[in-house]
Scaffold this active site. Structure first.
Site, short mmCIF file in Angstrom:
data_model
loop_
_atom_site.label_atom_id
_atom_site.label_comp_id
_atom_site.label_asym_id
_atom_site.label_seq_id
_atom_site.Cartn_x
_atom_site.Cartn_y
_atom_site.Cartn_z
N ARG A 7 -7.51 -0.42 1.05
CA ARG A 7 -7.99 -1.71 0.54
C ARG A 7 -8.40 -1.62 -0.93
NH1 ARG A 7 -12.36 -2.15 5.12
NH2 ARG A 7 -10.65 -1.00 6.11
N GLU A 65 -9.41 3.77 2.07
CA GLU A 65 -8.92 3.80 0.69
C GLU A 65 -7.86 2.75 0.39
OE1 GLU A 65 -5.63 5.00 2.76
OE2 GLU A 65 -7.67 5.71 3.10
N ASP A 104 -12.14 7.07 3.60
CA ASP A 104 -10.96 6.93 4.44
C ASP A 104 -10.57 5.46 4.62
OD1 ASP A 104 -8.84 7.86 5.93
OD2 ASP A 104 -9.95 7.90 7.82
N ASP A 108 -2.57 10.58 3.37
CA ASP A 108 -3.97 10.21 3.53
C ASP A 108 -4.70 11.24 4.39
OD1 ASP A 108 -6.39 8.93 3.61
OD2 ASP A 108 -5.78 7.48 5.14
N ASP A 147 1.58 6.55 5.40
CA ASP A 147 0.61 5.58 4.90
C ASP A 147 1.10 4.83 3.67
OD1 ASP A 147 -1.76 4.35 5.56
OD2 ASP A 147 -3.03 5.72 4.42
N LYS A 195 0.85 -1.20 0.00
CA LYS A 195 0.00 0.00 0.00
C LYS A 195 0.88 1.24 0.00
CE LYS A 195 -3.18 2.60 2.99
NZ LYS A 195 -3.85 2.64 4.32
N LYS A 208 -10.25 13.18 7.70
CA LYS A 208 -9.74 12.87 9.04
C LYS A 208 -9.71 14.14 9.89
CE LYS A 208 -6.41 9.27 7.60
NZ LYS A 208 -6.92 8.15 8.42
#
Length: 497
Positions: free
Chosen positions: A349, A347, A345, A268, A286, A263, A275
């Site tokens: 996956r 995202e 949020d 993010d 991230d 990933k 967030k």
């Protein structure tokens, strides 16, 4: 060494040199009390004569102990300085010496001086695994992102009386692996305005080229043209468009094909499900999963391990804007499966799903994905333990064994039967999110939908240990940790053999 990490050179020596300098020795726990290990007799006598007490006594008076990672500095005659570090029980493990060497070298790196320090580490490491552990600890402890007031480390010497080729091999393995860890740390520490999908992909190219690994990059137009609906959607809210990076290492004679997926959300903000400010501050990390799989692949290639590795890093920046994807959008993923977006949020996956399908096309023997995926995993396991979820226990055990050998903490979590029904959707093949209970398990259930059932697969959720927001400890710095790299290299080593 082809992986550029800025780490100091390290060498083996059968004995402590005669010239005064900084020496690291251990204080170990025995049934009869604490004892020093690694201190030459003549130097110990010189300290006792000058200071009126032996080094162990002075270390205890200064607050030292055999507790793992506890360090004190003892100044002595003729310019010698000794760092006494606790190693725990006398029957040391590789992780004990890794932690001890890391804590000691980190202390020295912070000492002011006019030039970087030369350090000798003497912890009576004769077995190859102990040599590897001590070398890794010292090298990882020497790392600093944007070095502060200390002079840093200029050179490392590891004392070992093992002169067989296995000792040199252990040192080479430690050097390459720790360089890869430091590379991942460096990428994770870069701010989001410097590291974004395009710039990250460009940074990967010289690393791959130096390691003689083939590299291919999909830009935003190619991603859209070929139907990578998850990556395109997640990256659509940013002016910095997404990328997909593929690394291919295929040495002659390789019989096992390992696929790695990382990933790479370079920042993010949560997208339209924004967030809170405090939760956004560290979200430059991230992309730690992508950093780990890329750095590990380079290390595997540099070591010449006879295993085929195909690696995908899904890179995107998740920001809110008029072009951002929305909750309730239905996305068509690479391969054709449709997903109802539950939360922008969640995202990671989505980009991982595209990359997992792509990685599975080449029918690898094992697929492993690495991601800072869920806060739920941090709630369950804390900030120093990563989660492992696998399709079968045999695969899980294989990875857990590698993690133990590497000195990284992973804990197996289940993918229960009730996790997948939580993802049912009325408008798509599945939904990206479920309810708030067991979020890490539900996320793993989602990812499993994008790997063929017959393919062994494991998911590593490194959300907790990927970034250290607190003070440095042992060989772990503040900021990016490079977690996962050592486990993946150890796994490849085991599979290649």
């Amino acid at each position: 060494m082809v992986i550029s990490s800025g780490q100091p050179p390290i060498s083996l020596s059968p004995a402590v040199g005669k010239d005064p300098g900084i020496l690291v020795v251990g204080l170990a726990e025995t049934s009869e009390g604490d004892i020093l290990i690694g201190l030459p007799d003549d130097l110990g006598k010189s300290f006792t004569k000058t200071l009126g007490a032996d080094v162990a006594t002075i270390a205890r008076q200064l607050g030292g102990s055999s507790k793992a990672g506890k360090t004190v500095l003892v100044a002595g005659p003729s310019g010698w300085r000794i760092v006494v570090v606790g190693v725990g029980p006398i029957d040391v493990t590789p992780e004990q010496v890794r932690r001890a060497a890391g804590a000691a070298v980190r202390l020295v790196a912070g000492l002011p001086a006019s030039a970087p320090h030369a350090v000798t580490v003497s912890l009576e490491t004769a077995e190859p695994q102990l040599i590897k552990g001590a070398a890794e600890g010292a090298l990882l402890g020497a790392y600093s992102y944007r070095a502060g007031t200390g002079a840093g480390i200029g050179q490392l010497v590891l004392v070992s009386q093992n002169r067989r080729p296995e000792a040199r091999q252990a040192l080479d393995l430690a050097t390459t692996t720790s360089a890869a860890v430091d590379l991942a740390r460096e990428w994770v520490n870069l701010p989001g305005n410097d590291l974004f999908p395009e710039s990250f992909a460009e940074l990967v190219k010289p690393v791959a080229r130096n390691a003689k690994v083939a590299v291919e990059v999909w830009d935003d137009k190619a991603l859209e043209r070929e139907g990578f609906g998850g990556i395109v959607a997640v990256g659509g809210g940013s002016t910095r468009k997404p990328r997909l990076v593929k690394l291919s290492y295929a040495p002659r004679g390789a019989k096992f094909h390992l696929a790695l997926v990382g990933k790479g959300i370079t920042f993010d903000a949560g997208g339209l499900n924004l967030k809170p400010g405090d939760g956004m501050y560290t979200m430059k990390c991230d992309m730690a999963g992508a950093a780990a799989v890329i750095a590990a692949t380079a290390a595997i290639a540099e070591l010449g391990l006879r295993i085929r590795v195909t690696t995908y890093a899904a890179l995107a920046e998740n920001l809110p804007s008029g072009s951002a994807y929305r909750p309730s959008d239905v996305l068509t993923m690479y391969g054709g499966k449709t997903v109802e977006n539950g939360n922008s949020d969640a995202e990671g996956r989505l980009v991982m799903a595209d990359a997992l399908v792509k990685a599975s096309e080449e029918q690898p023997n094992l697929v492993i994905d690495v991601a800072t995926l869920t806060g739920a995993c941090m709630v369950a396991l804390g900030e120093r333990v990563a989660g492992l979820m696998a399709r079968d226990d045999e695969t899980a055990d294989l990875i857990l064994d590698a993690a133990e050998a590497a000195g990284e903490q992973f804990w197996q979590l289940p993918i229960p039967e009730d996790a997948r029904p939580k993802l049912d959707s009325k408008v798509a093949d599945l939904k990206s999110t479920g309810d708030r209970f067991g979020g890490a398990l539900t996320a793993a259930a989602f990812l499993s939908e994008f790997v063929p059932e017959e393919t062994p697969w494991a998911h590593l959720d490194i959300a907790g240990p990927s970034f250290n927001s607190g003070a440095a400890y042992d060989y772990t710095p503040a900021g990016g940790t490079g977690v996962g790299v050592r486990t993946l290299v150890a796994l490849a080593h085991a599979l290649a053999n």
